[in-house]
Design a protein around this motif. Structure first.
Motif, PDB file in Angstrom:
ATOM      1  N   PRO A  88       0.839  -1.202   0.000  1.00  0.00           N
ATOM      2  CA  PRO A  88       0.000   0.000   0.000  1.00  0.00           C
ATOM      3  C   PRO A  88       0.871   1.247   0.000  1.00  0.00           C
ATOM      4  O   PRO A  88       2.082   1.179   0.259  1.00  0.00           O
ATOM      5  N   LEU A  89       0.264   2.357  -0.277  1.00  0.00           N
ATOM      6  CA  LEU A  89       1.004   3.617  -0.228  1.00  0.00           C
ATOM      7  C   LEU A  89       1.436   3.891   1.217  1.00  0.00           C
ATOM      8  O   LEU A  89       0.705   3.570   2.155  1.00  0.00           O
ATOM      9  N   PRO A  90       2.615   4.472   1.412  1.00  0.00           N
ATOM     10  CA  PRO A  90       3.092   4.725   2.782  1.00  0.00           C
ATOM     11  C   PRO A  90       2.282   5.813   3.479  1.00  0.00           C
ATOM     12  O   PRO A  90       1.710   6.707   2.848  1.00  0.00           O
ATOM     13  N   ARG A  91       2.249   5.738   4.779  1.00  0.00           N
ATOM     14  CA  ARG A  91       1.510   6.664   5.642  1.00  0.00           C
ATOM     15  C   ARG A  91       1.859   8.120   5.348  1.00  0.00           C
ATOM     16  O   ARG A  91       1.005   8.997   5.409  1.00  0.00           O
ATOM     17  N   GLU A  92       3.100   8.386   5.007  1.00  0.00           N
ATOM     18  CA  GLU A  92       3.554   9.752   4.748  1.00  0.00           C
ATOM     19  C   GLU A  92       2.845  10.368   3.539  1.00  0.00           C
ATOM     20  O   GLU A  92       2.874  11.586   3.356  1.00  0.00           O
ATOM     21  N   THR A  93       2.223   9.544   2.724  1.00  0.00           N
ATOM     22  CA  THR A  93       1.474  10.023   1.561  1.00  0.00           C
ATOM     23  C   THR A  93       0.249  10.826   1.990  1.00  0.00           C
ATOM     24  O   THR A  93      -0.270  11.623   1.218  1.00  0.00           O
TER      25      THR A  93
END
Length: 184
Positions: A88-93
Motif C-alpha cells: 500500500p502507499l506509505p503513511r507519509e502520503t
C-alpha cells in the motif's frame, strides 16, 4: 438430475444473466464520490493531533483509515492499468485531509476515465492481477468496481465512529437512499 441439482444450476444460470451496465457503474461512482466528499468535509476540521491519534480501530487512526481507503482504490486502478502494487502507499502520503482530497480527486478522474474507456462491453472484461501479498487474482471489472464502492462505504462507517470518539460531528448522511433523493 435431482430436483436439488436442477435448482442449483438454474440459480447459477440466472446469476450469469444478471449484469450491470455502464450507467449503473456511473451511478455507483457518483454515489461513492458524493459520500467521500461528505466524509472529507467532516474530517477537515480535525487538528493534526486528532487526525493522527490512535483510537484502537482496525486501522488505528483517522489518517491510517483514510489512507487505507484511498490506497486500496489507487491499487485497484493500478491493477486495471496493468501494474500490481506490492504494498500500500506509505503513511507519509497522507499527511492531512487536504492532501488526501487532492490525491483522490486525481484518482477519481482516472477511475472515471478508465471506466468510460472500457465502454458498455468492456465492463465485462476480466483482469488478472497480483494482490499486495503477491498472490495471483482475476476478477471481472464491474465486480471490482462494486467492491471499491462497498469497501469505501464500510470504512466511512468506521471514520464516522472515529469522528464521534473525537467529539466531532458526524458527516451529513452518506446513505445511498439519501444520494438518490438528492438526484431527483
Amino acid at each position: 438430475m435431482s430436483g436439488r441439482s436442477f435448482f442449483f444450476f438454474a440459480g447459477m444460470a440466472a446469476a450469469r444473466l444478471h449484469r450491470v451496465n455502464l450507467q449503473d457503474l456511473r451511478t455507483l461512482l457518483d454515489y461513492h464520490y458524493w459520500a467521500r466528499d461528505r466524509m472529507l468535509a467532516a474530517l477537515s476540521p480535525l487538528s493534526q493531533e486528532e487526525y493522527t491519534r490512535e483510537l484502537g480501530s482496525s486501522f488505528t487512526s483517522v489518517q491510517d483509515t483514510l489512507g487505507h481507503v484511498y490506497s486500496a482504490e489507487w491499487a485497484w486502478h493500478q491493477r486495471w492499468t496493468g501494474a500490481s502494487p506490492a504494498s500500500p502507499l506509505p503513511r507519509e502520503t497522507f499527511p492531512d485531509v487536504a492532501t488526501v482530497r487532492r490525491l483522490w480527486e486525481k484518482t477519481e478522474a482516472d477511475v472515471r476515465g478508465f471506466t468510460e474507456g472500457l465502454g458498455e462491453t468492456g465492463i465485462e472484461q476480466e483482469f488478472e492481477y497480483k494482490t499486495l501479498a503477491g498472490d495471483p487474482g482475476s476478477s471481472v471489472f464491474w465486480h471490482m468496481l462494486q467492491h471499491v464502492v462497498n469497501h469505501g462505504s464500510y470504512h466511512r462507517g468506521q471514520l464516522t465512529t472515529m469522528l464521534r470518539q473525537l467529539g466531532h460531528q458526524a458527516p451529513e448522511s452518506m446513505d445511498l437512499i439519501r444520494f438518490y433523493r438528492t438526484r431527483r
